[in-house]
Design a protein around this motif. Sequence first.
Motif, PDB file in Angstrom:
ATOM      1  N   TYR A 251      -0.860  -5.563  -6.577  1.00 11.80           N
ATOM      2  CA  TYR A 251      -0.821  -4.884  -5.281  1.00 11.80           C
ATOM      3  C   TYR A 251       0.611  -4.928  -4.755  1.00 11.80           C
ATOM      4  CZ  TYR A 251      -5.917  -4.985  -5.200  1.00 11.80           C
ATOM      5  OH  TYR A 251      -7.242  -4.788  -5.485  1.00 11.80           O
ATOM      6  N   ARG A 252       1.135  -3.763  -4.361  1.00  9.59           N
ATOM      7  CA  ARG A 252       2.520  -3.690  -3.893  1.00  9.59           C
ATOM      8  C   ARG A 252       2.595  -2.793  -2.667  1.00  9.59           C
ATOM      9  NH1 ARG A 252       7.367  -0.576  -7.071  1.00  9.59           N
ATOM     10  NH2 ARG A 252       9.032  -0.997  -5.591  1.00  9.59           N
ATOM     11  N   LEU A 254       4.780  -0.535  -0.414  1.00  8.83           N
ATOM     12  CA  LEU A 254       6.020   0.219  -0.547  1.00  8.83           C
ATOM     13  C   LEU A 254       6.809   0.222   0.748  1.00  8.83           C
ATOM     14  CD1 LEU A 254       4.652   3.238  -2.630  1.00  8.83           C
ATOM     15  CD2 LEU A 254       5.647   1.098  -3.439  1.00  8.83           C
ATOM     16  N   SER A 258       3.026   2.289   2.473  1.00 11.41           N
ATOM     17  CA  SER A 258       1.918   2.643   1.593  1.00 11.41           C
ATOM     18  C   SER A 258       1.612   1.490   0.640  1.00 11.41           C
ATOM     19  CB  SER A 258       2.256   3.901   0.800  1.00 11.41           C
ATOM     20  OG  SER A 258       2.531   4.979   1.673  1.00 11.41           O
ATOM     21  N   GLN A 260       0.365   0.366  -3.129  1.00 11.17           N
ATOM     22  CA  GLN A 260       0.279   0.830  -4.517  1.00 11.17           C
ATOM     23  C   GLN A 260      -0.454  -0.220  -5.338  1.00 11.17           C
ATOM     24  OE1 GLN A 260       3.853   2.513  -6.444  1.00 11.17           O
ATOM     25  NE2 GLN A 260       3.485   1.110  -8.125  1.00 11.17           N
ATOM     26  N   ASN A 262      -1.491  -1.235  -9.143  1.00 15.94           N
ATOM     27  CA  ASN A 262      -1.183  -0.993 -10.553  1.00 15.94           C
ATOM     28  C   ASN A 262      -2.280  -1.571 -11.428  1.00 15.94           C
ATOM     29  OD1 ASN A 262       1.423   0.178  -9.977  1.00 15.94           O
ATOM     30  ND2 ASN A 262       2.173  -1.894  -9.616  1.00 15.94           N
TER      31      ASN A 262
END
Length: 504
Positions: A251-252, A254, A258, A260, A262
């Motif tokens: 979990y990232r 941005l 937002s 993101q 993966n």
Amino acid sequence: MITALSIITTVIITISRITTIIITTSRITTIIISISKITIIIISRTTTMIITISKITTVIITISKITTVIITISRITTVIITISIITTEIITISIITTVIITISIITTVIITTSRITTIIITTSRITTIIISISKITEINTISIITTVITTTSTITTIIITISRITTIIIIFIIIITIIITTSKITTMIITISRITTVIITTSIITTVIIIFIIFIVIIIITIIITTCVPQPDIVWYKDALPINPVRLPRYRVLAGGSLQVNGLLPDDTGMFQCFARNEAGEVQTNTYLAVTSIAPNITAGPSDSTVIDGMSVILHCETSGAPRPAITWQKGERVLASGSVQLPRFTLLESGSLLISPAHILDAGTYTCMASNSRGIDEASADLVVWARTRITTPPQDQSVIKGTKATMACGVTHDPSVSVRGIPECLKLRDEEELLKSLRYDMVWIYSGPFGRCVVLVRPGDEQNHLSGVPPAPGFPEELEAAAETSVQSWQGFTAWMGLNSE
């Protein structure tokens, strides 16, 4: 004395109360000052916001007026272009009319010339006839007729000459008219073209200016917003639990706020909530993520294992994917367990692992776990080593010996070729025994209880290569070691003789 103390106590209490009142008043004053500062800040920011909105409104009105002017100029340009087109059509019609008139005049002149030529030819013929007659008739009559004919011929010649001159003049006038008209039309077209070019250039310049003004206004509004409005802190939640990108690196968050994700997994399905907070308050929105299709992945595959013949072993195989992968266990090309196949002694567990119970010597080999769904296939393999049990096939037998003689006790052992077996006497003290076992670092100690004491069997891997390959010690005790002891009186010397030690 008591009265003085009472007065002092009263004074102290009064001073204390006054001090408390002063402190309370000071705190209230501090609170009022803080509220006043906050109120001033709020009023200042509100005033700044109102002024900014007023400026933005003024800019919008100005842009609207400029847009109206541009629309008006565009309409005027359209009218001018329409007039230019109509003028061109009128000029074209005028030119066509002039050409038609010229052709008509030329045709009339040609017809008149033709008729005059016919008259001349007729007169010439009449003259010829008259000349013929004059030879017969008197000379005077002939002279008169000749004079008339001559006069007529002269008049005809004059008429023809005048007609030709008139035709030339008319053609010259028409050519001059056409040249003048063409010149005027050309001048008008050039003028209209120049006016149109100026209008188009003005419109383009105006459009560029408007775009530049709008760009500057957007920059100013952005600067005002970023200066006056604190940037919010973005926090993401999944199923009402905060998301920690450090703990969950897939979990990232941005730069724009937002989220993101993966390497999607089925566990990522759920409700995601976004919270934005600053000094002005908090807002939130949510969305639902449904992970419906993921390629299978073996997250924890089987590892090389060693088991003793007759015992149970589990080969692990944990998977992920959507739809849930189907698990198939194979040994070589033979399917051992799956959703539709179940061989004896091989059980497919709910987790996807394979239970072998009991394990046989022939079960040794390479096992493959295969996970498959509509998105693909993943597989992992591991080796299973099955050891034969170590057994004491010939345990020591109870004996009665004469004092001073030698006693021999048998201890026969069968074992797996990959391990070595060695026996040691049990006549050591407990402390020495512990130190010996610790120094030898044997993996397993099997003990047989008999009337003389214990028969100790030490088992360790047969060579260094087995150690390096990670073969673990074989667990458990053989059932054959549980033998009943019979009561018999034996001497210490006999026991030490059996163990191969000195009796001293």
